[in-house]
Each structure stands twice: as C-alpha cells, then as structure tokens.
Design an enzyme around this catalytic site. Structure first.
Site, PDB file in Angstrom:
ATOM      1  N   TYR A   1       0.849  -1.209   0.000  1.00  0.00           N
ATOM      2  CA  TYR A   1       0.000   0.000   0.000  1.00  0.00           C
ATOM      3  C   TYR A   1       0.880   1.253   0.000  1.00  0.00           C
ATOM      4  O   TYR A   1       0.631   2.204  -0.732  1.00  0.00           O
ATOM      5  CB  TYR A   1      -0.934   0.004   1.221  1.00  0.00           C
ATOM      6  CG  TYR A   1      -1.968   1.117   1.184  1.00  0.00           C
ATOM      7  CD1 TYR A   1      -2.878   1.236   0.130  1.00  0.00           C
ATOM      8  CD2 TYR A   1      -2.037   2.073   2.205  1.00  0.00           C
ATOM      9  CE1 TYR A   1      -3.831   2.252   0.096  1.00  0.00           C
ATOM     10  CE2 TYR A   1      -2.996   3.093   2.182  1.00  0.00           C
ATOM     11  CZ  TYR A   1      -3.889   3.183   1.122  1.00  0.00           C
ATOM     12  OH  TYR A   1      -4.822   4.196   1.086  1.00  0.00           O
TER      13      TYR A   1
ATOM     14  N   LYS B   1       0.737   4.111  -2.821  1.00  0.00           N
ATOM     15  CA  LYS B   1       0.331   5.498  -2.557  1.00  0.00           C
ATOM     16  C   LYS B   1       1.500   6.472  -2.785  1.00  0.00           C
ATOM     17  O   LYS B   1       1.272   7.633  -3.128  1.00  0.00           O
ATOM     18  CB  LYS B   1      -0.261   5.650  -1.150  1.00  0.00           C
ATOM     19  CG  LYS B   1      -1.533   4.857  -0.894  1.00  0.00           C
ATOM     20  CD  LYS B   1      -2.528   4.803  -2.048  1.00  0.00           C
ATOM     21  CE  LYS B   1      -3.541   5.899  -2.099  1.00  0.00           C
ATOM     22  NZ  LYS B   1      -4.545   5.669  -3.196  1.00  0.00           N
TER      23      LYS B   1
ATOM     24  N   THR C   1     -14.881   5.358   5.390  1.00  0.00           N
ATOM     25  CA  THR C   1     -15.469   4.811   4.157  1.00  0.00           C
ATOM     26  C   THR C   1     -15.423   3.281   4.252  1.00  0.00           C
ATOM     27  O   THR C   1     -15.183   2.733   5.327  1.00  0.00           O
ATOM     28  CB  THR C   1     -14.654   5.274   2.938  1.00  0.00           C
ATOM     29  OG1 THR C   1     -13.333   4.728   3.055  1.00  0.00           O
ATOM     30  CG2 THR C   1     -14.567   6.788   2.862  1.00  0.00           C
TER      31      THR C   1
END
Ligand SMILES: NC(=O)c1ccc[n+]([C@@H]2O[C@H](COP(=O)([O-])OP(=O)(O)OC[C@H]3O[C@@H](n4cnc5c(N)ncnc54)[C@H](OP(=O)(O)O)[C@@H]3O)[C@@H](O)[C@H]2O)c1
Length: 318
Positions: free
Chosen positions: A175, A179, A212
C-alpha cells in the site's frame, strides 16, 4: 475559513471523470461535482453499487447529469475499454479524479499479473490517464487529481527490478508503495505537462482518515487482520465523514486558485479543512519519478510522450 463543497464554483459545461465513483470518497466527489452542474462520468467496477450511487445522487440532485462507465482498474483491457467508451462520448474532459483504490489486502494479482495494490491504485490510473489525455488536452485548463494517502510517507519508491514485490510482499508495504506511486505520478505528470506547454495541470490530494469502506474491505479481505482491524476501528471512531474526506480532492479539482503540482490535504493531517500542504520527501524524488515512469511504461505499454503533439493536434496545429 474552512473550504467546503459550497465553495465549488459553477461547473456547468464541464465534464468530470471520477474513478471509484460508486462509493466512499468517489461517490461524494461525483455528488458534489454533479450538484454544481458538471456532467460526471462515474467510472466504477461494481455496477450494482454504481446504479445505487446514481440513484443516491439523483435523490439530492434530480437533474444530475451522470453516466456510468464500467471500469476495473485491475485489468488493463478494462481500462482501455472504459477509455474508449469515454472518448467516444466526450470530445473534451475537464477533470479526471484518479480516486479508486484498495488498501492493505493480502497478496493478489491483477488480470495482467501486477501486484494488486500497485496495479489498481497506480498502474490502472496511469493507463487511464494516458488514454484520456487527448480529451483532457482539448479542455481549456483540465485538471488531473490523483488521490494519495499519508501512507505515502511509509512507502518505498518502486524498484524497477521488482515492482510487484515478488518474495517481499507485505500488505502495508504494497500500500505504501502504491500510494507513494500516486504521489510521484501526480508530480511527475505535472512536470511533463508543464514541459510540453500543455493546457492541463496535475495535482495530488489525500483525504486524511475518512470513514469509508476502505478499512472494512481490508479487514474482510485479510480475514480480520490485526492491523487492518485497528485502522477500521480508528476510522469508525475518529475518521471524518466521506463528504468531509472528499473535500481535498474536490478543492484540487475545482478551486480557481489551485495550481498544477500542488498537494491538498486536511489541515491537521488526518482531519480538518482541506488546505494546500507542502511537498515533502524531495530528496531522491527525481530519481524515484524516473523509475516510476520506466516501470509504468514497461508494464502498461503506454507512454505520455505524445503530450505536446497531442496538445498541438487538439488545438488544430499541424
Ligand atoms: N478512507 C480513508 O481514510 C483514506 C485515507 C487515505 C487515502 N484514501 C484513498 O482514497 C481513495 C478512495 O478510497 P475510499 O476511502 O473511498 O474507499 P472505498 O469506500 O473502499 O472506495 C474505494 C473505491 O475504489 C474502487 N475500486 C477498488 N478496486 C477497484 C478496481 N479494481 N477497479 C475499479 N475500482 C476499484 C471501489 O469499487 P468497488 O465497489 O467496485 O470495489 C470503490 O469505489 C483510495 O485511493 C484510498 O487509497 C482513503
């Protein structure tokens, strides 16, 4: 003064493409752009969720101008197909928000054999941006906004000898790499656009910690991973709403004062009003961007090297 969606200028006559527009920050981005008059291309994978998202936006904005396009960023064929459909229906594009992403999942491969987080979060968006560039360059001043994360701070720049982390995989390592690639892509693209004199800009944004589905998906995919559960709990208890989390990318996409190469994020790292933040980690950045481009071109077979000629074609110059 805090910046909110009420500060978005009238977007009538403008067309925006938002990836991952069927949920979370992408849905809020599409909702705010549609509410201010933009025609929004909602590029999404799960089509049932996308249809619900359209209905949800229309409950608040009955005359919202929305179109759904199927897009699986984990398949370069799907990215090409989506780009073809978008280009066939839209002569020019004013905004592209590279928003969709997955986080902290177990080792998986995309349809093309790419490590999933790098493949979806970066390589899918890289290819989509290359393919949509002719239409972006036909707009007066298009903006490409790429969504990164504070996780870019823990990321290592991509290694061209092992971009898919063979034998070195870790959910957070992947990740962080993905990113950081988003971060470097946004800056690298701006440099290329500026060098070509293209009438388009590239900006980056990060949403802070937002409540989210991102964390829930990573918990589900890892079968209840410890660190994934930690971030899930943190987002549930302290995260901003998706509507608040979408503000940095909305500001980067629409604030008339925002400029290419800028970075928008919550003022207090994980929360707060969206503000322009400094670009840190500059040491080694040029080299990291060059390596990212090498890997992206090699893996997707797509290049941005036609930026100036595309710009010339778009403006009618032979
Ligand atoms: N939430 C946060 O705290 C936070 C923090 C830092 C950065 N971010 C970044 O914000 C962006 C949006 O995330 P979110 O928080 O809104 O998470 P989310 O609610 O989980 O939404 C992620 C979106 O990405 C889409 N997506 C995942 N894989 C895809 C694929 N292969 N092809 C196309 N779409 C795909 C999902 O679509 P499906 O429904 O089809 O899966 C969904 O629309 C991500 O780039 C994330 O890294 C979020």
């Amino acid at each position: 003064m805090s910046w909110t969606a009420a500060d978005i200028p009238d977007q009538t006559g403008r067309t925006a493409v938002v990836t991952g527009a069927n949920g979370g920050l992408g849905l809020e981005t599409a909702r705010a752009l549609a509410a201010t008059g933009a025609h929004v291309v909602m590029a999404a994978r799960n089509q049932d969720k996308a249809a619900e998202a359209v209905a949800d936006i229309r409950r608040g904005t009955p005359d919202a101008s929305l179109v759904l396009v199927a897009l699986d960023l984990g398949s370069q064929a799907s990215v090409r197909d989506a780009a073809e459909r978008i280009l066939a229906a839209h002569e020019k594009l004013d905004i592209l928000v590279n928003n969709a992403g997955v986080m902290g999942i177990p080792e998986r491969r995309t349809a093309d054999g790419f490590e999933m987080q790098f493949g979806v979060d970066h390589l899918g968006h890289y290819a989509l941006t290359v393919l949509l560039m002719p239409a972006l360059l036909r707009a007066d001043a298009a903006r490409v906004v790429t969504v990164t994360s504070t996780a870019h701070h823990m990321g290592r720049a991509v290694d061209p000898a092992n971009p898919h982390l063979d034998g070195k995989y870790g959910p957070w390592r992947a990740y962080g790499q993905a990113k950081l690639a988003n971060f470097h892509f946004g800056i690298g693209l701006q440099r290329r656009l500026a060098a070509a004199g293209a009438p388009a800009a590239s900006l980056i944004a990060h949403p802070g910690l937002s409540n989210t589905d991102l964390q829930a998906v990573s918990v589900r995919e890892t079968g209840g991973g410890l660190s994934q559960r930690f971030f899930h709990r943190l987002a549930r208890s302290t995260g901003m709403s998706p509507e608040e989390g979408a503000r940095p990318q909305l500001r980067a996409a629409t604030d008339p004062e925002a400029k290419g190469g800028e970075f928008y994020a919550p003022r207090f790292v994980n929360s707060g009003s969206p503000a322009r933040r400094p670009i840190l980690r500059r040491i080694g950045m040029d080299d990291a961007i060059a390596r990212l481009w090498e890997v992206s071109e090699r893996e997707t077979g797509l290049k941005f090297d036609s930026l100036s000629s595309t710009a010339a074609r778009s403006s009618g110059t032979p």
